[in-house]
Scaffold this active site. Structure first.
Site, PDB file in Angstrom:
ATOM      1  N   CYS A 144     -21.049 -26.793  40.794  1.00 54.35           N
ATOM      2  CA  CYS A 144     -21.711 -26.632  41.368  1.00 54.35           C
ATOM      3  C   CYS A 144     -22.958 -25.946  42.716  1.00 54.35           C
ATOM      4  O   CYS A 144     -23.129 -24.225  41.926  1.00 54.35           O
ATOM      5  CB  CYS A 144     -20.188 -26.784  42.930  1.00 54.35           C
ATOM      6  SG  CYS A 144     -19.163 -27.700  42.419  1.00 54.35           S
ATOM      7  N   VAL A 145     -23.265 -26.058  43.311  1.00 53.37           N
ATOM      8  CA  VAL A 145     -23.808 -25.083  44.069  1.00 53.37           C
ATOM      9  C   VAL A 145     -25.035 -24.111  43.010  1.00 53.37           C
ATOM     10  O   VAL A 145     -25.164 -24.231  42.456  1.00 53.37           O
ATOM     11  CB  VAL A 145     -23.484 -24.487  45.320  1.00 53.37           C
ATOM     12  CG1 VAL A 145     -22.933 -25.723  45.994  1.00 53.37           C
ATOM     13  CG2 VAL A 145     -22.046 -23.341  44.897  1.00 53.37           C
TER      14      VAL A 145
END
Lengths: 349, 76, 428
Positions: free
Chosen positions: C242-243
């Site tokens: 993620c991210v």
């Protein structure tokens, strides 16, 4: 021993021993001697440095004749070419603080010579210069002179020698507002556990991140006749022409782009997203899901709005500092205002 | 960005999903949208319905621009 | 639940004929590993390399980091629900190749991948400069859609860690860490006077490269849920890559979640640790209200006195963070929050996108836009050019001599919001 570093000093009429409020209107003068606090300051640095002279100016004169006063002072600085300039300390004296702050700031910005001053934290002069100038934190009255001078001398020594300044509370200066990333001796989770324990035990604790405060803007007046209005479309959703011609960053944007859409009915297949903060699949299928040019054009055709402004503005919102976002807003707003745009739609992801 | 543009006296409507942020930051005209990756679209809808959704959202934004406000206002 | 993490200290990784650990040296048969991973027909090619602490090696673009382990007693080897059959985790004995890590790299899927430097300036900023890294470079077959591409790479990393972990099955550990906690009722009986503490771990749940997984379930699909800390330590939670690199919670960091470990260390001494609530960070306002209400409700129902809340990512999740805080504080529950900040390259900007006056105790794990200059590496594993497109990088970030200028954004784990690293921010 090497040559001593040179300090130029600035004081007002009172600390320059000319007189009190009745002499606040005197013009700036330069004395090749140590006057008032400059004398005490010289004693503190005498091993390695010396005060080469003192500029004195009336507080009223400075604030009422800023241009002339500043020119005189900067000329002296250029002529004497010191290694550093010290102004004040001004404690809580407002006019004196403004003078100390503006002079110090001008010297840093225009002559690229470092400057140090001293003030009480609430002095209006603090906001004038804290970003550019190190301000020693002093008490609110001249009774604090004996404490203030050593703090200022210590800061001056470090700056002249090119040593890094420590934390504001350690060195005794007013924080400049820069949030710097440093290493802690404990990992973050440990610090969080300790902070929570302190709270549960009603012990003192200190947050590492005071909550930001956002200012307010008065709402602009509504559009009177939409059918004659020009509407501009702006997005922070990172929608750009395919290939990202301006290389806008996928996060922490440093710039924005504008693209001519006057001939288009929709953003459609020529555009895509480079935003690093969300799932891009849906925006890439149809960028109008993020920036609805298609519908605006439709409303233009139907006569609901007068015109869609010919340029579409875009940047990436994710991880972009508020400072940059403000800068982009100012730049884009200026262009839109000058182009005679009447209203703006800004979409965010 | 919204505020800086508004400072020029230009009415601006913020179309955003996380309106809590718009409000904290101080946008004055706010139209809540669908979801972060597709604020003015919904890929799970059939094409016509999605177009209709977007048409309505944009209309709401245009209406907001024609409405006088005195403080941060959401146009639901 | 009782979980033993039996650490076998790894002091080097070598390629060799067979998979084994001898005297702290992990030997890996490259071909066997490649063959195993290529069982997935979506994978076209695999390259394997080794990066050791101190070597002038740069790994980029890193997607995930996983700790190789093998479960020798109790249910569920590997990552049940994600890469192996579903099983109840949290009980039993796990042999851990402590000090080793599987690092996945390969074609960039999005912008969220990052860099790990094994030496010098760069090493300071990432916790994964201190592990012996087995780097798995994955090339999927052409034509995969981005979601499948990501899933393929994610699964390959987990499989590689399981495969390597087998090396420790028969090896005596150097240290044994025991994590034991019974039902809340029993623990409360044992420690009636200690304040009850919960940990709320927020997980990005926002689509491609922005999802966490719990027993293989995409966190987008859940209501906030309570799990025993042992389950997470045992592999129940994994990263969907993620991210931004700096604050994504890699699978390794879930397996070794520092908030869980530091709370466990206080359990029975200064606090009564009740458990972990996993909370998704959703993309709709309705969703955010629902999960924040629900999280606060769980904390209240369980009778928490104090809660640590950790964020994942930045931007819109700041809003979830302060909303959860607000709801808890208003219910009389004390909070400590962990987040990083976006204060701009000069550190002069406002650090968060949302704010709440109730957030009085906040740990900052660094400014994601802090710019670092990383000197040229002798060897780059992966693709140095990819920095131009990574979050935290930019066109021109890679100088001609190989020096890399980038924001911490691009450095894996630099500003870990579960407080796994030791960055913080001071006001100057």
């Amino acid at each position: 021993m090497a040559e001593k570093y040179k300090v130029l000093y600035y004081v007002n009429q009172f600390f320059g021993q000319i007189g009190g409020e009745d002499k606040a209107g005197i013009e700036p003068m330069y004395k090749e001697e140590t006057v008032g606090p400059a004398l005490g300051f010289n004693g503190l640095i005498s091993e390695e440095g010396e005060v080469i002279g003192t500029i004195i100016c009336g507080d009223n004169y400075f604030n009422e004749n800023k241009e002339e006063a500043m020119k005189f002072i900067l000329d002296i600085v250029k002529k004497t070419n010191p290694d550093i300039v010290v102004t004040g300390p001004a404690f809580n004296a407002g006019r004196y603080g403004m003078a100390c702050g503006e002079i110090a700031k001008a010297i840093v910005e225009q002559l690229n010579i470092p400057a140090v001053t001293g003030m009480y934290v609430e002095n209006p002069g603090v906001d004038v210069c804290k970003g550019q100038v190190i301000i020693a934190s002093t008490s609110d009255s001249a009774a604090g002179m004996r404490k203030a001078l050593p703090v200022m001398a210590n800061i001056v020594k470090k700056i002249v020698k090119g040593e890094e300044l420590g934390l504001p509370e350690e060195e005794g200066y007013i924080p400049q507002g820069k949030r710097l990333t440093v290493f802690s001796d404990k990992r973050g989770s440990q610090r969080a556990v300790e902070m929570l324990l302190a709270r549960l035990n009603d012990e003192p604790f200190e947050t590492e991140l005071p909550m930001p405060v956002f200012d307010k803007v008065n709402p602009a007046e509504a559009i009177k006749d939409l059918s004659k209005a020009t509407i501009a479309l702006v997005t922070s959703g990172g929608i750009v022409p395919k290939g990202n011609p301006d290389r806008i960053q996928s996060a922490s944007a440093q710039k924005w782009g504008k693209y001519d859409v006057s001939e288009k009915d929709a953003l459609g297949a020529d555009y895509c997203t480079i935003h690093g903060g969300y799932d891009p699949v849906y925006a890439n299928e149809l960028p109008d899901r993020v920036a609805p040019l298609d519908m605006l054009k439709q409303y233009e055709k139907d006569g609901v709005i007068g015109k869609v402004y010919e340029y579409f503005y875009t940047t990436t919102g994710t991880g972009t500092s508020v400072g940059n976002a403000m800068k982009f807003g100012k730049e884009i707003g200026k262009e839109l205002k000058e182009a005679g745009v009447d209203g703006v739609i800004l979409t965010s992801t | 960005m919204v505020k800086e543009i508004e400072r020029y006296g230009l009415p601006i409507v913020h179309m955003a999903t996380i309106t809590t942020i718009s409000q904290s930051v101080g946008a004055n005209r706010i139209v809540p949208t669908v979801a972060i990756p597709h604020p003015v679209g919904n890929p799970s809808l059939p094409h016509e319905e999605e177009m209709d959704l977007r048409r309505k959202l944009v209309k709401k934004a245009l209406d907001a621009l024609q409405t006088e406000v005195s403080e941060p206002t959401q146009f639901e | 639940m009782k979980l033993e993490l039996r650490r076998i200290h790894i002091k080097d990784i070598q390629f060799g004929d067979k998979l084994a650990v001898e005297n702290g040296v992990l030997t890996v048969n490259k071909e066997d590993l490649i063959e195993k991973l290529k069982e997935d027909e979506r994978i076209k090619d695999i390259k394997v390399d080794i990066a050791r602490p101190g070597e002038k090696v740069r790994i980029i673009p890193v997607k995930d980091v996983i700790e190789p382990r093998v479960k020798i007693e109790g249910a569920g080897n590997g990552f049940p629900g994600a890469s192996t059959k579903i099983a109840q985790l949290g009980d039993g004995k796990v042999n851990v190749l402590y000090g080793a890590a599987v690092v996945t790299v390969g074609d960039i899927v999005g912008f969220q991948e990052g860099v790990v430097d094994m030496w010098g300036e760069g090493a300071k900023w990432t916790p994964f400069s201190k592990t012996y890294n087995l780097v798995v470079d994955i090339t999927p077959v052409e034509g995969l859609d981005p979601h499948t591409h990501e899933a393929t790479v994610r699964l390959a990393g987990l499989k590689a860690a399981e495969f390597i972990g087998e090396a420790g099955r028969k090896v005596e550990p150097d240290e044994v860490l025991t994590y034991e906690m019974e039902s809340n009722a029993l623990e409360t009986k044992k420690y009636p006077d200690l304040p009850k503490v919960l940990y709320v771990e927020m997980l990005i749940s926002q689509g491609l490269l922005h999802d966490g997984y719990i027993y293989g379930v995409n966190s987008q699909l859940i209501l906030p849920t309570l799990i025993h800390p042992n389950e997470e330590l045992d592999g129940a939670v994994i990263s969907g890559n993620c991210v931004a690199a700096c604050d994504k919670i890699t699978t390794y960091q879930h397996q070794n979640n520092s908030v869980i470990l530091d709370l466990y260390a206080q359990h029975g001494k200064t606090i009564n640790f009740l458990g972990v609530i996993l909370t998704p960070e959703l993309t709709t306002l309705e969703g955010k209200f629902r999960t924040c209400d629900y999280t606060a409700k769980l904390c209240k129902t369980l009778g928490a006195d104090g809660v640590i809340v950790s964020e994942e990512g930045y931007g819109n999740p700041d809003s979830d963070l302060v909303m959860i805080c607000k709801r808890l504080e208003n219910a009389g529950i004390k909070t400590a929050l962990i987040t990083d900040e976006c204060s701009g390259r000069d550190g002069m900007s406002q650090p968060l996108t949302d704010t709440a006056s109730e957030a009085v105790a906040v740990v900052s794990t660094g400014n994601v836009s802090h710019v670092v200059t990383l000197p040229p590496a002798d060897k780059v594993i992966g693709n140095a050019e990819s920095i131009a497109t990574l979050a935290g990088g930019w066109d021109g970030a890679l100088l001609e001599d190989g020096t890399l200028m980038c924001e911490l954004n691009a450095v894996i784990g630099a500003t870990s919001e579960i407080g796994y690293h030791n960055c913080t921010v001071k006001l100057y």
